[in-house]
Every structure is written in structure tokens, then in C-alpha cells.
Design an enzyme around this catalytic site. Structure first.
Site, PDB file in Angstrom:
ATOM      1  N   ASN A 256       0.813  -1.213   0.000  1.00 34.47           N
ATOM      2  CA  ASN A 256       0.000   0.000   0.000  1.00 34.47           C
ATOM      3  C   ASN A 256       0.851   1.270   0.000  1.00 34.47           C
ATOM      4  O   ASN A 256       1.671   1.467   0.897  1.00 34.47           O
ATOM      5  CB  ASN A 256      -0.923  -0.031   1.211  1.00 34.47           C
ATOM      6  CG  ASN A 256      -1.724  -1.318   1.263  1.00 34.47           C
ATOM      7  OD1 ASN A 256      -2.534  -1.581   0.407  1.00 34.47           O
ATOM      8  ND2 ASN A 256      -1.453  -2.146   2.270  1.00 34.47           N
ATOM      9  N   ARG A 284      -0.874  -5.861   8.943  1.00 36.24           N
ATOM     10  CA  ARG A 284      -2.198  -5.724   8.359  1.00 36.24           C
ATOM     11  C   ARG A 284      -2.073  -5.835   6.846  1.00 36.24           C
ATOM     12  O   ARG A 284      -1.060  -5.453   6.270  1.00 36.24           O
ATOM     13  CB  ARG A 284      -2.817  -4.363   8.689  1.00 36.24           C
ATOM     14  CG  ARG A 284      -2.845  -3.977  10.156  1.00 36.24           C
ATOM     15  CD  ARG A 284      -3.591  -2.655  10.297  1.00 36.24           C
ATOM     16  NE  ARG A 284      -3.489  -2.099  11.626  1.00 36.24           N
ATOM     17  CZ  ARG A 284      -2.790  -1.013  11.948  1.00 36.24           C
ATOM     18  NH1 ARG A 284      -2.113  -0.373  11.008  1.00 36.24           N
ATOM     19  NH2 ARG A 284      -2.769  -0.560  13.180  1.00 36.24           N
ATOM     20  N   CYS A 285      -3.117  -6.299   6.190  1.00 35.77           N
ATOM     21  CA  CYS A 285      -3.105  -6.281   4.727  1.00 35.77           C
ATOM     22  C   CYS A 285      -3.103  -4.845   4.221  1.00 35.77           C
ATOM     23  O   CYS A 285      -2.684  -4.581   3.092  1.00 35.77           O
ATOM     24  CB  CYS A 285      -4.293  -7.056   4.165  1.00 35.77           C
ATOM     25  SG  CYS A 285      -5.898  -6.494   4.759  1.00 35.77           S
ATOM     26  N   THR A 286      -3.565  -3.919   5.063  1.00 37.00           N
ATOM     27  CA  THR A 286      -3.591  -2.501   4.682  1.00 37.00           C
ATOM     28  C   THR A 286      -2.388  -1.726   5.216  1.00 37.00           C
ATOM     29  O   THR A 286      -2.354  -0.500   5.131  1.00 37.00           O
ATOM     30  CB  THR A 286      -4.877  -1.834   5.194  1.00 37.00           C
ATOM     31  OG1 THR A 286      -4.962  -2.005   6.613  1.00 37.00           O
ATOM     32  CG2 THR A 286      -6.110  -2.416   4.528  1.00 37.00           C
ATOM     33  N   LEU A 419      -4.982  -2.676  -2.988  1.00 37.05           N
ATOM     34  CA  LEU A 419      -5.878  -2.729  -1.843  1.00 37.05           C
ATOM     35  C   LEU A 419      -6.147  -1.333  -1.304  1.00 37.05           C
ATOM     36  O   LEU A 419      -7.192  -0.756  -1.526  1.00 37.05           O
ATOM     37  CB  LEU A 419      -5.300  -3.633  -0.750  1.00 37.05           C
ATOM     38  CG  LEU A 419      -6.198  -3.832   0.474  1.00 37.05           C
ATOM     39  CD1 LEU A 419      -7.568  -4.384   0.083  1.00 37.05           C
ATOM     40  CD2 LEU A 419      -5.519  -4.741   1.490  1.00 37.05           C
TER      41      LEU A 419
END
Length: 512
Positions: A256, A284-286, A419
Site C-alpha cells: 500500500n 495488516r493487509c492494509t 488494496l
């Protein structure tokens, strides 16, 4: 005394094929739970059980199912502190963040409890007289949901709540290293009155899960797969479901970007980069991957960011800290590999790297036997570097510079994920130009890359997912199928596109 946990299918405990120990990553000598792992056949059998239970659950009126969701929300709210402390104990998430994670379940339930009265279809006018057209939302059937452990209770609720509300049954496979938290959430759901078999929890390793899912799809007992995890595994899930003409709901990894414009509030940008880069220890994926800073403010930003990271508190997740340990030993091993991606042309601006130990302490903190790691900021990353191109699940953030907005967008989109993203600017034109050009499914302006709200769509594109969305009204399309109905009460066969009344205009008419 550690907990003993096994799979529960149709309301009954299931015998285990093997055992896994869920460890407290802040104190690796502490076993949080001994988890009985199921085999592929158990997973497939759970899907058969769910199929039988779903038929009756779908007959329950949707507003009544909404009241069940409301009860789940109240039960979670009443058990907030206990559930949050379990999350902190099992995965090392700081307690303040764990409280926020539990709050997200409540918010999700609060949103969807009303959707039981709003699963709207439409009444559509027909092109023929004495005929009515309708659309309906129908449940899909059985959803197999596989979730990661970095958000062991919030992210599963994004699947479980809408899937159950829509009249589906669920087989849920949580991460083994977060099994105790998942089991606790499961018991709260079932305490709300869900019939046996409507929600089932299966603990299994990756191979058994994939084998069981493959078997269930072959048997036709699964109509939807939801998966949160790595892009690599997501591709395999997508290929498997594609062979059965299904489209999985995939929420995958991210690289990100955060773009810092020359007119940005740098102190605010540093605050956002610190939280999104190193909150939850960058797991986190973010989480923030790369900060893309305008060359005119690059040095000033890097100096402030490095200072903020160096003074941030890392330690016991039960205390007031920015980050605790890594989630589990396998993530620590993987993070050690990411550190080898630091190249000679890079510049580590935050001092020490690696695991925090007595020989490598951080402000007097030696990490004990916990999986604690120094947060790292690496300046000078370039397109093509592994640190620039690939997801690094852990406390490491890259920094690079740009000169024009077009260059910033090219850099932000280059890794191929999509994302989350962020831009810091005081110029609305910059904000909207960034929104138009970025490939990410989510955009923040003057905010971090992390932070989802229950009533907005969550999900990514490219390597981050297949365009499916979770949360809010948009997720209903994942767990329902549209059905069209026509009702002809004319007493005769009316053929669409043929027996259509036609009013003929005089298209040659002209004003005098």
C-alpha cells in the site's frame, strides 16, 4: 492452564487428526490453546452438514435472522474486554487495537441487523400488458470461509454476519495460531440462537483445508468461498473455484502506497505513516508498504519519520505501545527473510534491525522470549527492488522520491497490488487526481492506509483481490443471487420482444 479446542460441526465436537499449539507471541513459552486439527474429510463432512442445516435456516424470515444478528452484536459488546484480552494474549495485538477490533464486530452487526428488513428486490414494469416482473435476492447456500489470524475476530465477522443474515450456512476455517480467539467468537455467535449446523468451525492446516474444499466443491456442497490471506494462496483458491464456475470472495495482500505532496502537513503525514506502517507490527493487509515523497520535502519528511519511529514504544501488548510482537513464529521467520532484501543502495534511517534481544535491545527493552522486532524505515528504495515490489508483512517501510504527480501514480501502481492507498495534500485537485489514477480499491486523503469502517466496501484489485468487496451493502452480492420472475396474468401467451405494443411516430414531421 491452556485451553483445549476442537472443531465443532452440527453442534458437536469433532475428533482431531493431530494437535497444534497456539503460542502467546509475547511470551513464547506460554501455550494459549491446544488445538485439535481436522483432516480433509472432516472439512468436507462439515460442508454436507451445513447444506442440510441451510435449507431450514433459509426458511426463517429475513427480519428474524436480522434479530439474531442483533443478538450477536449485543453478546459481543457485553464480552468486549474478555474477547479483546484473548486476542491480545493469542496474537500479541496491543490491547487498544484489540478493543477496536471487537468494536468492529459490533458495528458490523449494528449495520446488518437492519438489512434483514432491507434485502430488497424490485417490481419492474413489463413491456406487455397484464404482466408483472420482479427480482428477488436468494441465499447462495453454503459458504466456506477461510480467514487469517491478524484480525482473528473482526475480519471473520465481515463474512459470517452477512452470510448468515442472507440465509446461508457457513463452514469457517480460522487460522490455527488464532484458534482460541476464533473459538470464543464462534461461541458468542451460537449463543445468539443459531441452529446447529448453520455455523460450523473447523480447525485444519492449509493442506487439509484445500483438500476438503476441493472435495466439497466436487460434491456440490459449497456455493461460495470466502478467503482472506496471501495473494499466492488466493490464486490457488481462485483457480479451484473457477473450475467449478464459481467466483471466490478474495481479500488478499497489499503493497500500500502513501504519497506525500509538497503542500502536505508533514507532521500529520508522519503520524499517519507511523500508525499504518507499524501498528499491529506492520501485519495488516492494509499496512503501509512504501512512502512516495515529493523530492522537495523528502529530506524533511524522512528526518521526522525516522525520529518518530525511533521514539515509538514497542513492547508488552497489554500496555500503551505502538506495536507488540509478530503474530507467530512462521511470520517472524518470514520477516527475517524480508530483512535480507535490504540492499547496499538502501539507507536504513532508524538504527537497529532484527529481533529485539539482550544483545540487540530497544531503549532498554530486551524483548524477553517474545517475537519482538525493531521497526525499520529504509530510504532509497527503487522500482524493481524486492522491498519496493513485494508485500513485506512486518514492521518495515520503504521510502522513495518523486517529482511529478504522474510519476507518483506510476510508482504507486507499479507493484501490481490494489488494496489501500493514501495521499497527504491540502490541494483538492491533487486528491482527486490521485483518486482517479490509483488502482487501489480504497483511497484515504490525509489519513493512513489502515482503518476500515463497517458500512464502506472493503477489498482490492490486482494482486490484492478479484474485485469482490466486503462490508456494507456491497457484500450482499457475495452471499445472495439475483432471481428474476415474470408473472403473466393476461390469460394468453405473450412473447417477449414479439408481442409488444408499439406506438408509431411520424418521424418525417417537420415544423413549418
Amino acid at each position: 492452564m491452556s485451553r483445549q479446542i476442537v472443531s465443532i460441526v452440527g453442534g458437536k465436537d469433532v475428533a482431531a487428526a493431530s494437535t497444534y499449539e497456539s503460542i502467546n507471541p509475547a511470551r513464547t513459552g506460554e501455550v494459549v490453546a491446544r488445538v485439535g486439527l481436522a483432516d480433509a474429510e472432516t472439512f468436507a463432512a462439515a460442508c454436507r452438514t451445513a447444506r442440510e442445516a441451510q435449507r431450514e435456516w433459509a426458511k426463517v424470515p429475513a427480519p428474524v435472522r436480522g434479530r439474531v444478528i442483533a443478538s450477536i452484536g449485543r453478546l459481543v459488546e457485553a464480552n468486549t474486554e474478555r474477547l479483546a484480552r484473548l486476542v491480545t494474549e493469542e496474537i500479541g495485538k496491543p490491547y487498544a487495537e484489540a478493543l477496536g477490533e471487537v468494536r468492529e464486530i459490533v458495528d458490523t452487526c449494528d449495520f446488518f441487523l437492519g438489512e434483514g428488513r432491507r434485502l430488497y428486490g424490485q417490481t419492474v414494469p413489463s413491456e406487455m400488458p397484464d404482466k408483472n416482473l420482479f427480482t428477488f435476492r436468494n441465499p447462495i447456500g453454503v459458504a466456506a470461509v477461510v480467514t487469517a489470524g491478524n484480525f482473528p475476530v473482526a475480519v471473520p465477522s465481515w463474512y459470517l454476519v452477512p452470510a448468515l443474515l442472507c440465509g446461508n450456512a457457513v463452514v469457517w476455517k480460522p487460522a490455527e495460531y488464532a484458534a482460541a480467539s476464533a473459538h470464543a467468537l464462534f461461541t458468542l455467535f451460537t449463543a445468539a440462537g443459531l441452529p446447529d449446523g448453520v455455523l460450523n468451525i473447523v480447525f485444519a492446516d492449509g493442506a487439509a483445508t484445500f483438500g476438503g474444499l476441493e472435495r466439497a466443491l466436487d460434491e456440490g456442497t459449497v456455493q461460495k468461498v470466502g478467503f482472506t490471506g496471501s495473494s499466492e494462496v488466493g490464486r490457488k483458491i481462485g483457480e479451484l473455484t473457477g473450475r467449478h464456475l464459481q467466483s471466490a470472495c478474495l481479500e488478499l495482500g497489499g503493497k500500500n502506497p502513501m504519497v506525500i505532496m509538497p503542500d502536505a502537513d508533514l507532521d500529520l503525514a508522519v503520524e499517519g505513516a507511523l500508525f499504518s506502517g507499524f501498528g499491529t507490527a506492520g501485519q495488516r493487509c492494509t499496512s503501509l508498504g512504501t512512502v512516495i515523497v515529493h523530492e522537495s520535502v523528502h529530506d524533511a519528511f524522512v528526518e521526522r519519520f525516522a525520529r518518530a519511529v525511533e521514539t515509538a514504544r514497542i513492547g508488552d501488548p497489554g500496555q500503551d505501545v505502538l506495536a507488540g510482537p509478530l503474530l507467530d513464529g512462521k511470520f517472524a521467520d518470514r520477516y527475517e527473510e524480508y530483512l535480507t532484501w535490504i540492499e547496499p543502495h538502501h539507507r536504513v534511517v532508524t538504527g537497529a534491525t532484527g529481533r529485539i534481544t539482550k544483545d540487540n535491545p530497544r531503549d532498554g527493552f530486551d524483548g524477553g522470549d517474545g517475537l519482538y522486532y525493531h521497526p525499520v524505515v529504509v530510504d532509497g528504495v527503487r522500482p524493481g527492488d524486492r522491498l519496493f515490489m513485494e508485500e513485506t508483512f512486518g514492521p518495515i517501510v520503504g521510502v522513495t522520491a518523486f517529482s511529478t504527480m504522474e510519476e507518483a501514480l506510476d510508482l504507486a501502481n507499479l507493484p501490481g497490488y490494489g488494496l489501500s492507498s493514501s495521499i497527504y495534500t491540502t490541494n483538492p485537485q491533487h486528491a482527486f487526481r490521485f483518486r482517479e489514477g490509483i488502482s487501489a480499491g480504497m483511497v484515504s486523503v490525509n489519513n493512513s492506509t489502515s482503518g476500515a469502517e463497517a458500512h464502506l466496501p472493503f477489498g482490492g484489485n490486482g494482486k490484492s483481490g478479484n474485485g469482490s468487496r466486503q462490508s456494507g451493502m456491497w457484500v450482499l452480492d457475495q452471499f445472495t443471487r439475483w432471481q428474476a420472475m415474470n408473472w403473466d396474468h393476461s390469460g394468453r401467451l405473450q412473447k417477449a420482444q414479439m408481442d409488444v405494443a408499439d406506438i408509431v411516430p411520424d418521424l418525417d414531421f417537420r415544423l413549418a
